[in-house]
Design an enzyme around this catalytic site. Sequence first.
Site, mmCIF file in Angstrom:
data_model
loop_
_atom_site.group_PDB
_atom_site.id
_atom_site.type_symbol
_atom_site.label_atom_id
_atom_site.label_comp_id
_atom_site.label_asym_id
_atom_site.label_seq_id
_atom_site.Cartn_x
_atom_site.Cartn_y
_atom_site.Cartn_z
ATOM 1 N N SER A 1 106.683 84.836 106.340
ATOM 2 C CA SER A 1 107.407 83.593 106.120
ATOM 3 C C SER A 1 108.485 83.310 107.166
ATOM 4 O O SER A 1 108.582 82.196 107.664
ATOM 5 C CB SER A 1 108.027 83.620 104.722
ATOM 6 O OG SER A 1 108.846 84.768 104.552
ATOM 7 N N CYS B 1 109.900 95.999 93.168
ATOM 8 C CA CYS B 1 108.430 96.021 93.191
ATOM 9 C C CYS B 1 107.786 96.877 92.108
ATOM 10 O O CYS B 1 106.594 97.187 92.190
ATOM 11 C CB CYS B 1 107.946 96.459 94.568
ATOM 12 S SG CYS B 1 108.443 95.310 95.869
ATOM 13 N N CYS C 1 101.588 93.455 93.199
ATOM 14 C CA CYS C 1 102.956 93.970 93.240
ATOM 15 C C CYS C 1 103.685 93.410 92.019
ATOM 16 O O CYS C 1 103.149 92.560 91.319
ATOM 17 C CB CYS C 1 103.664 93.535 94.522
ATOM 18 S SG CYS C 1 105.082 94.596 94.918
ATOM 19 N N LYS D 1 102.796 94.549 108.678
ATOM 20 C CA LYS D 1 103.595 93.411 108.194
ATOM 21 C C LYS D 1 105.061 93.712 108.418
ATOM 22 O O LYS D 1 105.502 94.788 108.019
ATOM 23 C CB LYS D 1 103.310 93.218 106.715
ATOM 24 C CG LYS D 1 104.165 92.177 106.054
ATOM 25 C CD LYS D 1 103.814 92.022 104.614
ATOM 26 C CE LYS D 1 104.908 91.208 103.956
ATOM 27 N NZ LYS D 1 105.239 91.612 102.640
ATOM 28 N N LYS E 1 104.321 98.511 106.050
ATOM 29 C CA LYS E 1 105.144 97.360 105.678
ATOM 30 C C LYS E 1 106.598 97.719 105.897
ATOM 31 O O LYS E 1 107.113 98.667 105.302
ATOM 32 C CB LYS E 1 104.894 97.024 104.214
ATOM 33 C CG LYS E 1 105.749 95.879 103.687
ATOM 34 C CD LYS E 1 105.288 95.463 102.304
ATOM 35 C CE LYS E 1 106.202 94.406 101.717
ATOM 36 N NZ LYS E 1 105.780 93.990 100.379
HETATM 37 C C1 PBG Z 1 105.383 91.364 97.853
HETATM 38 C C2 PBG Z 1 105.161 90.585 99.084
HETATM 39 C C3 PBG Z 1 106.142 90.060 99.920
HETATM 40 C C4 PBG Z 1 105.478 89.415 100.953
HETATM 41 C C5 PBG Z 1 104.123 89.549 100.716
HETATM 42 N N1 PBG Z 1 103.946 90.285 99.563
HETATM 43 C C6 PBG Z 1 107.607 90.044 99.773
HETATM 44 C C7 PBG Z 1 108.407 91.241 99.967
HETATM 45 O O1 PBG Z 1 107.941 92.323 100.294
HETATM 46 O O2 PBG Z 1 109.602 91.067 99.766
HETATM 47 C C8 PBG Z 1 106.176 88.737 102.099
HETATM 48 C C9 PBG Z 1 105.409 87.703 102.776
HETATM 49 C C10 PBG Z 1 106.190 86.777 103.631
HETATM 50 O O3 PBG Z 1 107.379 86.952 103.945
HETATM 51 O O4 PBG Z 1 105.581 85.784 104.012
HETATM 52 N N2 PBG Z 1 104.728 90.824 96.748
HETATM 53 ZN ZN ZN Z 2 106.879 93.669 95.946
#
Ligand code: PBG
Ligand code: ZN
Length: 323
Positions: A273, A127, A117, A247, A194
Site C-alpha cells: 500500500s 495477527c 491472518c 513483502k 515479510k
Molecule cells: C496482514 C496483511 C497486511 C498486508 C497484507 N496482509 C498488513 C500488515 O501486515 O500489517 C499489507 C499489505 C499492504 O500494505 O498493502 N493481513
Molecule cells: Zn496480520
Amino acid sequence: MFTRFRRKRYNETLRDLLQETHLSVNDFIYPLFVRSGENIKKEVDSMPGVYQMSIDEIIKECDELKKLGIKAIILFGIPDIKDSVGSDALCEHGIIATALKEIKKAHPDIFVVTDLCFCEYTDHGHCGVLNPRLNSVDNDITLQNLAKQALIHAKMGADMIAPSGMMDGMIKTLREALDSAGYSHIPIMSYSTKFASAYYGPFRDVAESAPSFGDRRSYQMNPANRNEAILESLEDEKEGADILMVKPALAYLDIIRDIRERTLLPLAVYNVSGEYSMLKMAARAGVIDYEKVMMETLISFKRAGADIIISYHAKEAAKILNC
Ligand code: PBG
Ligand code: ZN
C-alpha cells in the site's frame, strides 16, 4: 579490433527482440477489500483508486477485471465486529466465508486467493491471539486458529491460501490441516519473507487493522537482515509452501534476487500500500509521470526475479499492457 554494437541506438524492433524481461497481465494478483452491506464502494483517502466494497460490488469488479485479463484476486475482509480472538474469521458466516461463496458462485473462473491472518479481525489489531505474559501474540494457539480459518476458506471455495501472519511453524500446520481434511489440492502461497515495515501504513487504514498497542516486530522481520530474510523463505519451502513471497517489494529488490537464486519455487512479491500511495501522491503533486514510473517499478520486480506481482496498480497496468 571490433566495437560491440550499441543496443541503445538500435531501432525499436531490435530493442523489442532483445528485451530480457516482460510484464504481462498474467503476472498480477489484484487485492480487494470486502465488507458487509450492499452497494458499498467507499474509496480510501490514503489510497486513491482503492475501495472497501460490499460483495455485490466485488462481483461487478470481477467482471471488469476479467475484461482486462486479470484472473486472480486476493481477498481481505473487514468484519462488522472485532473481538480478542477474531471470531469473524473462525465462523462459516464471517465476511470472507460469505464473500468466497458468492464470488465463486458468480465467477467460478476467477482464481480467489485468501489472506490468512487475524489482524483485520481482532480488536487489538495483532495477527493472532494475545499472550498477556508476552504482551504479544501466542504463536501456538494462533496456529490452531489459523488451521481453522484455512479449512473454512477451503470449504467455501478458496483456490489458494496465503498465510500472512509470520507465525513459526505456520506452513507445516496449515499443510497438515488441509491435507487431512481432503484439501491437498489447495496450494499455499506463504508470505514467507515479510518485513516489519512502515510501508503498510495505508493498508491499515483500508483494512482498519492498525495494532492498538505495540507493533509487529516480534513476528515480522528486521529490514536490516539479509541472511535472516533468505532463511525465513527457505524454512517455509521446507515446511511445504508452494509459492514464496517477499513483502514489501520496492525496498527489497535485493532480497527478491537473493531468494530467486536459492529456490526453484515460484516467487511472488507484494507491491504494498505505501508503495502504491507514494506514486499516487507524487502524481497528484505533479512531480512524476505516473504511468511511466509505475511500469518501470513493476518491471523491476520481474527483473529482480519475481514471477507473481500482487499490486493495487494491476488494473492500471493491464490497461497499458492491453493497448
Ligand atoms: C496482514 C496483511 C497486511 C498486508 C497484507 N496482509 C498488513 C500488515 O501486515 O500489517 C499489507 C499489505 C499492504 O500494505 O498493502 N493481513
Ligand atoms: Zn496480520
